[in-house]
Scaffold this active site. Structure first.
Site, PDB file in Angstrom:
ATOM      1  N   GLN A  14       0.820  -1.606   0.183  1.00  0.00           N
ATOM      2  CA  GLN A  14      -0.075  -0.308   0.140  1.00  0.00           C
ATOM      3  C   GLN A  14       0.367   1.245   0.227  1.00  0.00           C
ATOM      4  OE1 GLN A  14      -3.927  -0.166   2.157  1.00  0.00           O
ATOM      5  NE2 GLN A  14      -2.491  -1.162   3.807  1.00  0.00           N
ATOM      6  N   LEU A  39      13.163  -9.225   2.581  1.00  0.00           N
ATOM      7  CA  LEU A  39      14.003  -8.967   3.220  1.00  0.00           C
ATOM      8  C   LEU A  39      14.284  -9.453   4.238  1.00  0.00           C
ATOM      9  CD1 LEU A  39      11.337  -5.702   3.241  1.00  0.00           C
ATOM     10  CD2 LEU A  39      13.808  -5.766   3.030  1.00  0.00           C
ATOM     11  N   ALA A  62       7.053  -4.929   4.778  1.00  0.00           N
ATOM     12  CA  ALA A  62       6.965  -5.567   5.786  1.00  0.00           C
ATOM     13  C   ALA A  62       6.372  -6.897   6.196  1.00  0.00           C
ATOM     14  CB  ALA A  62       6.729  -4.114   6.504  1.00  0.00           C
ATOM     15  N   THR A  64       2.830  -8.223   7.111  1.00  0.00           N
ATOM     16  CA  THR A  64       1.546  -7.108   8.166  1.00  0.00           C
ATOM     17  C   THR A  64       0.575  -7.747   8.350  1.00  0.00           C
ATOM     18  OG1 THR A  64       1.015  -6.548   5.337  1.00  0.00           O
ATOM     19  CG2 THR A  64       2.305  -4.911   6.525  1.00  0.00           C
ATOM     20  N   TYR A 127       3.085  -9.443  15.750  1.00  0.00           N
ATOM     21  CA  TYR A 127       3.515  -8.463  14.626  1.00  0.00           C
ATOM     22  C   TYR A 127       4.053  -7.202  15.138  1.00  0.00           C
ATOM     23  CZ  TYR A 127       2.179  -4.803  11.928  1.00  0.00           C
ATOM     24  OH  TYR A 127       2.664  -3.236  11.052  1.00  0.00           O
TER      25      TYR A 127
END
Ligand SMILES: NC(=O)c1ccc[n+]([C@@H]2O[C@H](COP(=O)([O-])OP(=O)(O)OC[C@H]3O[C@@H](n4cnc5c(N)ncnc54)[C@H](OP(=O)(O)O)[C@@H]3O)[C@@H](O)[C@H]2O)c1
Length: 293
Positions: A14, A39, A62, A64, A127
């Site tokens: 996003q 990553l 990330a 998420t 998270y």
């Protein structure tokens, strides 16, 4: 003057998608998605940084999936905890600035007034713990970094609450939405614009303000209020308020995650719009059809 090289991670996400697009006028943007820069792979991060030699790295990648992180904890920690530290160490070697995003989920949610940056952290789920680890790894590196905590990110692509509610609204006559979790919805477009405004004022000015900031729209809402704002005046679905206890999820969510933005506003000289205004802009903007979510 030579245009800076800007490395963006998570460029299909996003925020990453908006950032990669909006940063184009400011430099040579190298936009990487997971297939180009994983990553979870430390060697790949080092190779990408040493190959590109960016003067700015924007880490929008990330892990998420908040609920899945409870079981894929090692992967969440690799992507959210370890990778930011490696990016930061490499940024330091190059004298580059790192921009990174974190979350209100680093807090326990027991406050009833907005969290300042220096409030005690106590993540309630895997998270949140992985994101806090990332913040700490960046701080420990000594790199010049802007770390922006934000919350409830949505937009017209990817997986997010806005698109989920729109899909459910088309399928159902009634929706029960959690009303006892309070936070701030943030349009990824607003967050990306704010980042680009900061970068656009020049990397030295941004670097001078290195630190941890809360980057968020103003106002606050429950998920129930956010859902009602998304559906608007439509006669259906009927939206009813439910309690967190009535909607069990694998990951525990903080009950309150409003972030105080005074430090950001003092440092950068502007505030983000009210979340309702940002939502209106988002839904009026040309988006992409929902993938799913
Ligand atoms: N979403 C929220 O509500 C929220 C709230 C607070 C803070 N934040 C933070 O804001 C930042 C941006 O989030 P977002 O909402 O834009 O998230 P997003 O839409 O989920 O995008 C994250 C991107 O990272 C990519 N990614 C995942 N694992 C990766 C890996 N191993 N290597 C490379 N890329 C990988 C994802 O790719 P795939 O699609 O292939 O997995 C995705 O494109 C993140 O730091 C996030 O923690 C988000």
């Amino acid at each position: 003057m030579r245009r800076p090289t800007i490395l963006v991670t998570g460029a299909q996400g996003q925020m990453g998608f908006e950032l990669a697009r909006l940063l184009l006028p400011l430099g040579e943007v190298i936009a990487t998605d997971r297939s180009q820069l994983d990553l979870a792979d430390p060697d790949a991060i080092v190779a990408a940084m040493r190959g590109a030699r960016p003067s700015l790295v924007v880490n929008a990648g990330a892990y998420t999936a908040v609920d899945r992180a409870e079981t894929e904890t090692a992967l969440a920690h690799a992507v959210n905890g370890r990778a930011p530290g490696i990016l930061a160490e490499e940024a330091k070697r190059l004298g580059a600035l790192l921009i990174h995003y974190s979350t209100d989920y680093v807090f326990d949610g027991t406050r009833t007034t907005p969290y300042p940056e220096d409030a005690a952290t106590a993540p309630q789920n895997a998270y949140g713990a992985s994101k806090l680890e990332g913040e700490r790894a960046i701080a420990a590196s000594g790199a010049l970094a802007l770390v922006f905590r934000t919350s409830w990110v949505y937009g017209m692509r990817g997986k997010n609450f806005l698109l989920t509610i729109r899909r459910l609204a088309a399928e159902r006559d009634e929706l029960g939405i959690v009303a006892d979790q309070i936070g701030v919805p943030n349009w990824c477009g607003t967050l990306a614009e704010a980042t680009v405004r900061i970068v656009g004022a020049g990397l030295p000015a941004a670097a001078e303000r290195a630190g941890l900031y809360h980057l968020s729209s103003i106002g606050q809402a429950s998920w129930y209020e956010f859902a009602r704002a998304i559906v608007g005046d439509a006669p259906r679905p009927r939206i009813t308020a439910i309690a967190t206890a009535d909607y069990p999820t694998p990951a525990r969510r903080p009950a309150y995650g409003v972030l105080a933005t005074a430090r950001f506003e003092a440092a950068f000289g502007f505030a983000l719009p009210h979340w309702r205004d940002a939502l209106a802009r988002c839904v009026a903007s040309p988006g992409e059809p929902a993938a799913s979510g």
